[in-house]
Motif scaffolding. Sequence first.
Motif, mmCIF file in Angstrom:
data_model
loop_
_atom_site.group_PDB
_atom_site.id
_atom_site.type_symbol
_atom_site.label_atom_id
_atom_site.label_comp_id
_atom_site.label_asym_id
_atom_site.label_seq_id
_atom_site.Cartn_x
_atom_site.Cartn_y
_atom_site.Cartn_z
ATOM 1 N N CYS A 184 49.221 -45.246 -44.347
ATOM 2 C CA CYS A 184 50.639 -44.808 -44.075
ATOM 3 C C CYS A 184 50.883 -44.697 -42.615
ATOM 4 C CB CYS A 184 50.791 -43.373 -44.736
ATOM 5 S SG CYS A 184 50.517 -43.464 -46.574
ATOM 6 N N TYR A 200 42.142 -35.822 -52.324
ATOM 7 C CA TYR A 200 41.701 -35.377 -51.122
ATOM 8 C C TYR A 200 40.285 -36.186 -50.830
ATOM 9 C CZ TYR A 200 45.700 -32.300 -50.707
ATOM 10 O OH TYR A 200 47.268 -31.985 -50.825
ATOM 11 N N ASP A 211 55.525 -31.589 -47.010
ATOM 12 C CA ASP A 211 56.427 -32.415 -46.522
ATOM 13 C C ASP A 211 57.642 -32.401 -47.514
ATOM 14 O OD1 ASP A 211 55.127 -32.897 -44.011
ATOM 15 O OD2 ASP A 211 54.153 -34.645 -44.906
ATOM 16 N N ARG A 237 46.280 -41.422 -46.131
ATOM 17 C CA ARG A 237 47.152 -40.921 -45.046
ATOM 18 C C ARG A 237 46.121 -39.911 -44.388
ATOM 19 N NH1 ARG A 237 50.448 -38.954 -48.421
ATOM 20 N NH2 ARG A 237 52.035 -40.689 -48.144
ATOM 21 N N CYS A 266 55.365 -38.439 -46.085
ATOM 22 C CA CYS A 266 55.441 -37.288 -46.692
ATOM 23 C C CYS A 266 53.989 -36.899 -47.475
ATOM 24 C CB CYS A 266 56.535 -36.933 -47.553
ATOM 25 S SG CYS A 266 57.900 -37.144 -47.062
ATOM 26 N N SER A 267 53.359 -36.018 -46.894
ATOM 27 C CA SER A 267 52.118 -35.457 -47.696
ATOM 28 C C SER A 267 52.416 -34.365 -48.744
ATOM 29 C CB SER A 267 51.093 -34.841 -46.517
ATOM 30 O OG SER A 267 49.903 -34.676 -46.902
ATOM 31 N N GLU A 307 46.165 -42.903 -54.094
ATOM 32 C CA GLU A 307 46.544 -42.583 -52.787
ATOM 33 C C GLU A 307 45.538 -41.520 -52.247
ATOM 34 O OE1 GLU A 307 50.262 -39.536 -50.848
ATOM 35 O OE2 GLU A 307 50.462 -40.135 -52.853
ATOM 36 N N TYR A 331 46.763 -39.027 -57.014
ATOM 37 C CA TYR A 331 46.265 -38.969 -55.516
ATOM 38 C C TYR A 331 45.012 -37.849 -55.438
ATOM 39 C CZ TYR A 331 48.711 -34.488 -54.950
ATOM 40 O OH TYR A 331 49.237 -33.138 -54.943
ATOM 41 N N ASP A 345 48.713 -36.754 -38.914
ATOM 42 C CA ASP A 345 48.881 -35.122 -38.530
ATOM 43 C C ASP A 345 47.975 -34.917 -37.247
ATOM 44 O OD1 ASP A 345 48.744 -32.531 -38.875
ATOM 45 O OD2 ASP A 345 48.443 -32.533 -40.791
ATOM 46 N N HIS A 393 45.057 -36.877 -41.776
ATOM 47 C CA HIS A 393 45.144 -35.461 -41.687
ATOM 48 C C HIS A 393 44.057 -35.128 -40.481
ATOM 49 C CE1 HIS A 393 48.374 -34.514 -44.268
ATOM 50 N NE2 HIS A 393 47.846 -35.383 -45.089
ATOM 51 N N GLN A 447 44.326 -38.761 -49.315
ATOM 52 C CA GLN A 447 44.615 -38.081 -48.125
ATOM 53 C C GLN A 447 43.328 -37.745 -47.478
ATOM 54 O OE1 GLN A 447 47.811 -37.464 -48.348
ATOM 55 N NE2 GLN A 447 48.014 -37.877 -50.252
ATOM 56 N N TYR A 461 51.804 -42.443 -40.564
ATOM 57 C CA TYR A 461 51.742 -40.961 -40.500
ATOM 58 C C TYR A 461 50.627 -40.455 -39.896
ATOM 59 C CZ TYR A 461 51.800 -36.109 -42.770
ATOM 60 O OH TYR A 461 51.724 -35.001 -43.147
#
Length: 433
Positions: free
Chosen positions: A246, A139, A397, A222, A392-393, A184, A137, A250, A224, A186, A248
């Motif tokens: 996801c 960012y 999480d 995901r 879940c990040s 993955e 994963y 934030d 954020h 973020q 999800y």
Amino acid sequence: MIKNQIDIITMGCSKNLVDSELLMKQFEANGYTCRHDAKRPQGEIAVINTCGFIETAKEESINTILEFVNRKNEGQLNRLYVMGCLSQRYKDELEKEIPEVDKFYGKFNFKQLLTDLGKADVPSCDGRRHLTTPHHYAYIKIAEGCDRHCAYCAIPLITGRHRSRPMEEILQEVEELVSQGVKEFQIIEQELTYYGKDLDGRLHISELISRMAKITGVKWIRLHYAYPNQFPLDLLDVIRDNDNVCKYLDIALQHISDNVLSRMRRHVTKEETIALIERMRRQVPGIHIRTTLLVGFPGETEEDFQELMDFVRWARFERMGAFAYSHEEGTYSALHYEDDVPEEVKQRRLDELMALQQTISEEIEAEKVGKTLKVIIDRKEGDYYVGRTEFCSPEVDPEVLISAEEGKLRVGNFYNLEITGSDEFDLYGSVKR
């Protein structure tokens, strides 16, 4: 002390982490060995990437700088450099107070450090990073700065106005990281939903994520740091309709009382906030919402706080963090409001809010027992493999623990797990064979 080794220490958020990774790639292209957040720093050079967001973060950054100053004074370090948010904002003061630091850089001129070391920027490494995260994963920072100017926030004073990265550049970065085995992503920036506004006056976050989801090899995306005012509702369709985005989101809400929201200069009301949450849950069934709340803001009454507690009981956020307010130099609230909520009241409100959220979180996680969820394995730790669901990040999480006695699992692989138990912080699962 190891010659030609540089220790990089990153304070604060994942946006700073991306900057450290960019710098590490350049160092390595210039013949240095880099270690990130080493427990026992041994390099001849240290670079501290600081955070200056709130008082506690500033104190932590200062303490870390002083710790490395001691190492330098004791002959365990040749050169010490400081970069990031704290030195962006307080460079002149820091130079006077801590002259042992060889040089301070801001948040955007850290590449000058290469020149000061007698090295050169390597164009082939521009935009490329040495990932410090597990290989599966990463960012992705899609913009810098913020145009929102909330009353309590120093970020615009540090980073300036919102500046979006070109979409094609971002997508190219994702494709390259996929080729390196990253699955993955973020997606981060100070205010994600504003992406693209500075480029042509329109919001482009939905287009960006939709195109990113179509890249072969992207398994999870995901999101954020969204903002509730002028939230792009078509983004909810993107989350719902793409299996690899996801479920999800934030989104920092900070408060619910109209009195406090107005004083915070959030440009959103209680009614609009509630309508947005209802829309999210209706449009994206099963979505997990992470939020951040702030207690003790100037003028927050006990009635305002109880209104916030009632809101949290109603919203039942799957994930929530909270902070007690502190005056930040130069912000609107520091200039215009008296910090009139006593510290003991702030702490009591924070404790009550987090105790309520803990109960809600325990209940929500317990509801997953008996279900089958897709989990990615992050690491092996003692007698357990540790993984995460799409809800879940990393770092912030709950995690899923799988007994190593079940057999060998591969870090970075996905498994379908039956959730067999839950506790205050984690889930327990068993691989479905």
